[in-house]
Enzyme design. Structure first.
Site, short mmCIF file in Angstrom:
data_model
loop_
_atom_site.label_atom_id
_atom_site.label_comp_id
_atom_site.label_asym_id
_atom_site.label_seq_id
_atom_site.Cartn_x
_atom_site.Cartn_y
_atom_site.Cartn_z
N GLU A 1 -25.14 -3.20 10.24
CA GLU A 1 -25.69 -1.95 10.81
C GLU A 1 -25.89 -0.90 9.72
OE1 GLU A 1 -26.80 -1.94 13.66
OE2 GLU A 1 -25.69 -3.51 14.70
C1 FAD Z 1 -21.72 -11.16 9.65
C2 FAD Z 1 -23.02 -10.45 9.58
C3 FAD Z 1 -23.68 -10.13 10.76
C4 FAD Z 1 -24.93 -9.50 10.71
N1 FAD Z 1 -25.61 -9.27 11.87
C5 FAD Z 1 -26.91 -8.88 11.80
C6 FAD Z 1 -27.73 -8.84 12.97
O1 FAD Z 1 -27.27 -9.11 14.09
N2 FAD Z 1 -29.03 -8.51 12.83
C7 FAD Z 1 -29.59 -8.21 11.63
O2 FAD Z 1 -30.78 -7.94 11.56
N3 FAD Z 1 -28.83 -8.23 10.50
C8 FAD Z 1 -27.53 -8.55 10.56
N4 FAD Z 1 -26.76 -8.60 9.43
C9 FAD Z 1 -27.35 -8.20 8.17
C10 FAD Z 1 -26.79 -6.87 7.66
O3 FAD Z 1 -27.26 -5.81 8.44
C11 FAD Z 1 -27.15 -6.76 6.17
O4 FAD Z 1 -26.34 -7.70 5.50
C12 FAD Z 1 -26.93 -5.36 5.66
O5 FAD Z 1 -27.86 -4.48 6.21
C13 FAD Z 1 -27.04 -5.30 4.13
O6 FAD Z 1 -28.17 -5.96 3.65
P1 FAD Z 1 -28.01 -7.04 2.48
O7 FAD Z 1 -26.95 -8.00 2.90
O8 FAD Z 1 -29.33 -7.61 2.18
O9 FAD Z 1 -27.45 -6.25 1.27
P2 FAD Z 1 -28.33 -5.45 0.20
O10 FAD Z 1 -29.34 -4.63 0.91
O11 FAD Z 1 -28.80 -6.39 -0.84
O12 FAD Z 1 -27.24 -4.48 -0.41
C14 FAD Z 1 -26.34 -4.86 -1.45
C15 FAD Z 1 -25.62 -3.60 -1.96
O13 FAD Z 1 -26.59 -2.68 -2.49
C16 FAD Z 1 -26.46 -1.42 -1.86
N5 FAD Z 1 -27.80 -0.84 -1.65
C17 FAD Z 1 -28.93 -1.45 -1.28
N6 FAD Z 1 -29.91 -0.56 -1.15
C18 FAD Z 1 -29.40 0.65 -1.45
C19 FAD Z 1 -29.92 1.97 -1.47
N7 FAD Z 1 -31.18 2.26 -1.17
N8 FAD Z 1 -29.08 2.99 -1.82
C20 FAD Z 1 -27.79 2.75 -2.12
N9 FAD Z 1 -27.25 1.51 -2.11
C21 FAD Z 1 -28.04 0.48 -1.76
C22 FAD Z 1 -25.78 -1.69 -0.53
O14 FAD Z 1 -25.08 -0.54 -0.06
C23 FAD Z 1 -24.86 -2.85 -0.89
O15 FAD Z 1 -23.66 -2.35 -1.41
C24 FAD Z 1 -25.50 -9.17 9.46
C25 FAD Z 1 -24.81 -9.49 8.28
C26 FAD Z 1 -23.61 -10.13 8.33
C27 FAD Z 1 -22.94 -10.51 7.04
#
Ligand code: FAD
Length: 589
Positions: free
Chosen positions: A434
């Site tokens: 989220e």
């Molecule tokens: C168990 C689980 C359940 C989930 N359930 C759902 C679901 O039901 N539906 C769905 O759509 N998604 C779901 N997700 C996905 C989840 O919402 C994403 O993993 C999350 O939004 C982060 O995206 P990412 O993993 O690609 O990390 P990234 O976006 O690659 O982020 C990696 C790091 O970089 C930082 N970062 C990235 N961009 C910025 C920025 N602009 N400014 C500052 N810092 C930044 C982040 O804070 C983080 O620390 C789920 C994930 C997991 C692991």
């Protein structure tokens, strides 16, 4: 065994927030404190007797994937059927679709009970709730008629389908493709990490999917929201053929093992049949409606797990014998001051997080139902300000709380058998999904504070100061609890001046300290609400017993003395810390 903190929930709802007063608004005419108390009592029974016993076995067994679908751990399907037949899914949904409207703060309390007793289980109803909410607000009448009654009852579940391998925090990179075909679209693309994206609970799953209509603008302005049922639904509501949605695998992960996290493939041949929600290219805006409810929900579930970790640790500390005073008997570890310090940290941070979340929920109700337009607008601005704080501060704090729970157990905490480790593993995700903590902090300083130049924040600061100044030290409520809260408000005020200045003049500087600033906001808001709670407890006019009120006063005092002083450090970081981040070039960190 989980024990629902009913007395504490009643105190926050009735005495701190006066939730029963919402009955003055027509939308809540049927609500009063007795109704709230009886809902909580029943929910507590369900949490303690149905969900809690499945928490540990669900963690150990996990969800199972086969090419034909996903099966849930033993007992989950039956628990979900009972959840639905008892009417729990309907709580908090619009009565037009068979739901029962209740104050958002009460909804938070009920969600807490589900989250504390079984976080994996809670995620499915929570996401269905979000999907229902989005359709209530943005779906067409025909879509509402076809999908909402069965989703609102829980006969079908809902999901939130945003993430793709290249599009996590950066949803502007969503590539899932939508091709128009008559009155619907054909969807092609792969989504990852979809919570409860496939399961054996129900005959159908209604996916709310972000995609891009062919030819739409690049970036966030070209994203649309679609309804994609797992099984197609005929115009009369009966089920048709299987849609082109397949669960390709589920993730092996750190925690929430019973909650299937799915890779979903949309469209293998002709494309998945998808129905556009609202207008093209406004999908992200609509999804934010779901996200706000879900973000509050995640803030609640995180401290819920923290409370569970606290209960577990306190129980252990009362029975584990280690160390004896000179000439005395060996004592339970709770007699060691440092163990009590750890437990009080867990307890006070949990109570502060709960109060902040319920308060934010109440602002949502005032924003929707207050008869005065100016009051509605002010409450909406406050809720918008608080949602990222609840999501990020509560979840970061709950992670610390659960980790302290392991520490209280010593080596036994590190061993899976005691169960303390599960809370650390389960709660870990809450700072990530989220929207990560970093993304919440961007939202806070960019959208929430940047747009109104800090007006909503300064209104909150002014209210906190006014209320704290009016608190008379009385009875057992020491003046130092109030004074510490007031001092923390002053620190927040000066830090926010410095931050609001840099948001406009040097955004990079503000971004470099946005998370410490968000934490400062949460910490201080929690301090204000705990000091208020202590004053109410000192007056002792409510229905709780003396022990409860005394404990409330002690917990608030502990928070003021041991937790709130972090505000000094955080404010210093906000005012002076940006340069040390920015001088570290990306390739040199
Ligand atoms: C168990 C689980 C359940 C989930 N359930 C759902 C679901 O039901 N539906 C769905 O759509 N998604 C779901 N997700 C996905 C989840 O919402 C994403 O993993 C999350 O939004 C982060 O995206 P990412 O993993 O690609 O990390 P990234 O976006 O690659 O982020 C990696 C790091 O970089 C930082 N970062 C990235 N961009 C910025 C920025 N602009 N400014 C500052 N810092 C930044 C982040 O804070 C983080 O620390 C789920 C994930 C997991 C692991």
């Amino acid at each position: 065994m989980y024990r629902a903190p009913l007395e504490e929930l009643r105190f926050v709802l009735e005495e701190l927030l006066g939730t029963g007063q919402l009955a003055a608004y027509p939308a809540f005419a049927d609500y009063n404190d007795e109704v709230g108390a009886s809902i909580l009592q029943e929910a507590a029974r369900f949490a303690q007797t149905v969900l809690d016993p499945l928490n540990r076995p669900g963690d150990e067994e996990g969800a199972h994937w086969t090419p034909d679908g996903v099966s849930t751990p033993k007992g989950f399907k039956e628990a979900y059927a009972k959840f639905v037949s008892d009417g729990w899914q309907q709580l908090g949904t619009d009565p037009r679709f068979g739901g029962q409207r209740v104050p958002a703060a009460l909804n938070c309390a009920v969600q807490e009970l589900w989250g504390a007793s079984n976080l994996s289980f809670e995620l499915c109803p929570m996401l269905t709730h979000g999907a229902v909410h989005a359709l209530e607000l943005c779906g067409s009448e025909a879509q509402q008629k076809l999908f909402l009654p069965k989703m609102a009852s829980g006969e079908w579940t809902g999901t939130m389908v945003l993430t793709e391998p290249q599009a996590g925090s950066d949803l502007g990179q969503v590539r899932t493709r939508a091709v128009p075909e008559g009155d619907h679209y054909r969807l092609f693309g792969q989504k990852i990490f979809i919570t409860w994206g496939e399961h054996d609970y129900t005959d159908n799953i209604i996916h709310m999917v972000l995609g891009r209509i062919e030819g739409a603008p690049a970036g966030v302005k070209g994203i649309s929201l679609f309804i994609v049922p797992k099984v197609l639904v005929n115009p009369d509501g009966s089920l048709g053929g299987r849609n082109e949605v397949r669960c390709m695998s589920i993730e092996h992960k750190l925690g929430i093992h019973a909650s299937p996290t799915c890779v979903l493939q949309f469209g293998q041949e002709r494309g998945a049949t998808a129905y556009l929600v609202g207008e093209p290219n406004r999908g992200l805006e609509y999804m934010f409606i779901m996200m706000n409810t879900a973000r509050l929900g995640v803030g609640v579930q995180s401290y819920a797990v923290g409370d569970r970790a606290f209960q577990h640790a306190a129980e252990y500390a009362r029975t584990r014998l280690q160390g004896k005073p000179a000439g005395g008997e060996r004592l339970p570890i709770i007699h060691h001051p440092d163990v009590r310090r750890m437990l009080l940290t867990m307890k006070s941070c949990t109570e502060a997080s709960r109060a902040v979340a319920f308060y934010a929920g109440q602002q949502l109700d005032l924003a929707a139902y207050h008869p005065d337009a100016a009051a509605r607008a002010a409450a909406q601005a406050r809720a918008d300000l608080l949602i990222p704080i609840v999501k990020a501060w509560n979840t970061e704090t709950a992670n610390e709380v659960a980790a302290i729970g392991v520490q209280v157990h010593g080596g036994m905490g590190f061993i899976e058998e005691t169960g303390a480790a599960q809370y650390v593993r389960d709660v870990r995700i809450t700072t990530i999904y989220e929207g990560t903590t970093g993304i919440q902090a961007n939202d806070l300083i960019g959208r929430k504070i940047g747009r109104d130049r800090g007006a909503a924040l300064h209104a909150l600061i002014a209210d906190m100061r006014r209320e704290l100044e009016a608190l008379e030290p009385r009875g057992d409520m020491p003046g130092e609890t109030r004074d510490a809260a007031l001092q923390a408000v002053s620190l927040l005020e000066s830090a926010s001046r410095s931050l609001v200045g840099s948001v406009a003049a040097a955004p990079e500087r503000a971004l470099a300290v946005s998370v410490p600033f968000l934490k400062l906001c949460g910490l201080v808001t929690g301090g204000w609400l705990l000091a208020k709670s202590a004053a109410i407890a000192a007056a002792g006019r409510g229905a709780a017993g003396k022990d409860f009120y005394q404990s409330k006063i002690r917990t608030a005092r502990f928070y003021a003395k041991h937790v709130l002083p972090q505000a000094i450090g955080l404010a210093k970081v906000v005012e002076e810390g940006a340069a040390s981040v920015l001088e570290a070039e990306p390739e040199r960190v």
